[in-house]
Design an enzyme around this catalytic site. Structure first.
Site, mmCIF file in Angstrom:
data_model
loop_
_atom_site.group_PDB
_atom_site.id
_atom_site.type_symbol
_atom_site.label_atom_id
_atom_site.label_comp_id
_atom_site.label_asym_id
_atom_site.label_seq_id
_atom_site.Cartn_x
_atom_site.Cartn_y
_atom_site.Cartn_z
ATOM 1 N N ASP A 75 -11.542 1.999 4.342
ATOM 2 C CA ASP A 75 -12.077 0.563 4.099
ATOM 3 C C ASP A 75 -13.455 0.428 3.879
ATOM 4 O O ASP A 75 -13.708 -0.730 3.646
ATOM 5 C CB ASP A 75 -11.367 -0.066 5.537
ATOM 6 C CG ASP A 75 -10.149 -0.671 5.423
ATOM 7 O OD1 ASP A 75 -10.077 -1.228 4.312
ATOM 8 O OD2 ASP A 75 -9.292 -1.017 6.305
ATOM 9 N N LYS A 121 0.821 -1.257 0.125
ATOM 10 C CA LYS A 121 0.089 -0.063 0.108
ATOM 11 C C LYS A 121 0.950 1.243 -0.020
ATOM 12 O O LYS A 121 0.647 2.040 -0.751
ATOM 13 C CB LYS A 121 -1.056 0.141 1.311
ATOM 14 C CG LYS A 121 -2.039 -1.030 1.227
ATOM 15 C CD LYS A 121 -2.804 -1.243 2.509
ATOM 16 C CE LYS A 121 -3.742 -2.311 2.235
ATOM 17 N NZ LYS A 121 -4.563 -2.821 3.544
ATOM 18 N N GLN A 169 -5.100 -1.741 9.808
ATOM 19 C CA GLN A 169 -4.739 -3.054 9.325
ATOM 20 C C GLN A 169 -5.223 -4.089 10.090
ATOM 21 O O GLN A 169 -4.997 -4.170 11.400
ATOM 22 C CB GLN A 169 -3.384 -3.156 8.664
ATOM 23 C CG GLN A 169 -2.918 -4.465 8.047
ATOM 24 C CD GLN A 169 -3.589 -4.273 6.549
ATOM 25 O OE1 GLN A 169 -3.758 -3.254 5.943
ATOM 26 N NE2 GLN A 169 -4.246 -5.528 5.992
HETATM 27 N N1 GUN Z 1 -6.838 -7.362 6.353
HETATM 28 C C1 GUN Z 1 -6.728 -8.051 5.153
HETATM 29 N N2 GUN Z 1 -7.694 -7.218 4.353
HETATM 30 C C2 GUN Z 1 -7.638 -5.828 4.694
HETATM 31 C C3 GUN Z 1 -8.382 -4.817 4.369
HETATM 32 O O1 GUN Z 1 -8.886 -4.907 3.219
HETATM 33 N N3 GUN Z 1 -8.416 -3.730 5.030
HETATM 34 C C4 GUN Z 1 -7.828 -4.021 6.492
HETATM 35 N N4 GUN Z 1 -7.869 -2.791 7.194
HETATM 36 N N5 GUN Z 1 -7.293 -5.132 6.836
HETATM 37 C C5 GUN Z 1 -7.278 -6.013 5.933
#
Ligand code: GUN
Length: 286
Positions: free
Chosen positions: A122, A55, A99
């Site tokens: 998200d 990211k 996350q």
């Molecule tokens: N863990 C796995 N996929 C995601 C996601 O799309 N967002 C977040 N915040 N954590 C994750």
């Protein structure tokens, strides 16, 4: 005659969309606005570390300000909530995510609820989820949104299509169902308690699989000429990266399929950064 399978190549789509997004960031910077994305990472989950690194790389490549807030696994829930409150009120941050997963001593629901829906890139807060199902989303969960962006790129029209989703997670299955319903698809969500799964999946025009089980979906689960979206990121018996769909078994039977890797994965990050840029555009336009 050998007909080669049509790949839905998320990696290529992402690279192509990066050009437009880079231009959008430039326009914003000319107006004095730099899009800001923050990621809160707790602990040392190795998969999370890889996702966050990817990211950061993509955000910075596009000219987005990226802030990583990395807490030790011993951080208290109170400290985490206080940081979320700070980001909610930081004008330089257009959007942020925590996350997942977070360590067991922290209440994940409480953490998600603390995020301002206006910055919830998200799309996980209850308000964001409600807006998504009503059909007026402010933000959309990245994996689901990335799948739609990819299908749009390949001109796949979902209107009236029979879509079957395998997996009912809040991160992928449910939001993908909502977005596809908003596009007038007929959507069925299946899961680990579904009876006669094969009977249902083999009627799908579009089959989306997000269950985290290596090569689970074989040819007999898939309708002839279906479009198959594989969200899985698994390891096969030899430790090689693979999806939830047995690609080699189904590939001559489908009209389009996502490879793993290089399919849905890169689109997830594209959707996330697109969302951050969109929020920054909202900020620039007051
Ligand atoms: N863990 C796995 N996929 C995601 C996601 O799309 N967002 C977040 N915040 N954590 C994750």
């Amino acid at each position: 005659m050998v007909i080669s399978v049509n790949l839905l190549e998320g990696k290529k789509v992402a690279t192509s969309l990066d050009e437009t997004m880079t231009k959008r960031v430039q326009v914003l910077k000319e107006k004095g606005v730099t899009p800001g994305l923050a990621v809160i990472l707790v602990g040392d989950n190795s998969a999370s570390a890889v996702y966050v690194r990817n990211k950061k790389r993509r955000a910075e490549k596009l000219g987005i300000d990226f802030q990583l807030i990395h807490f030790d696994t011993t951080v208290t829930e109170k400290e985490l909530l206080s940081k979320i409150n700070e980001l909610n009120n930081d004008p330089a941050i257009d959007g942020f995510i925590v996350q997942l997963p977070v360590p067991d001593h922290i209440d994940e629901d409480k953490v998600i609820e603390a995020i301002s829906p206006a910055k919830d890139v998200d799309g996980f807060t209850p308000i964001s989820v409600g807006n998504l199902w009503i059909g007026t989303p402010l933000t959309k969960p990245a994996t689901a949104s990335g799948i739609l962006m990819m299908l749009d790129y390949y001109n796949v029209d979902l209107d009236g299509k029979n879509v079957v989703i395998v997996g009912r997670s809040n991160i992928v299955g449910k939001p993908t169902a909502a977005l596809m319903l908003n596009r007038n698809a007929t959507v069925t969500i299946t899961h680990s308690h579904t009876k006669n799964l094969k009977e249902i999946t083999s009627k799908a025009d579009v089959l989306v699989v997000a269950i985290g089980q290596a090569k689970f979906i074989k040819k007999d689960y898939v309708k002839d000429q279906a479009i198959v979206i594989d969200v899985g990121m698994d390891r096969d018996e030899n430790g090689k990266l693979c999806g939830d769909v047995d690609f080699d078994d189904v590939k001559d039977h489908v009209s389009m399929i996502t490879p793993v890797p290089g399919g849905v994965g890169p689109m997830t990050i594209t959707a996330l950064v697109d969302q951050v840029i969109e929020l920054a555009e909202g900020r620039a336009n007051g």
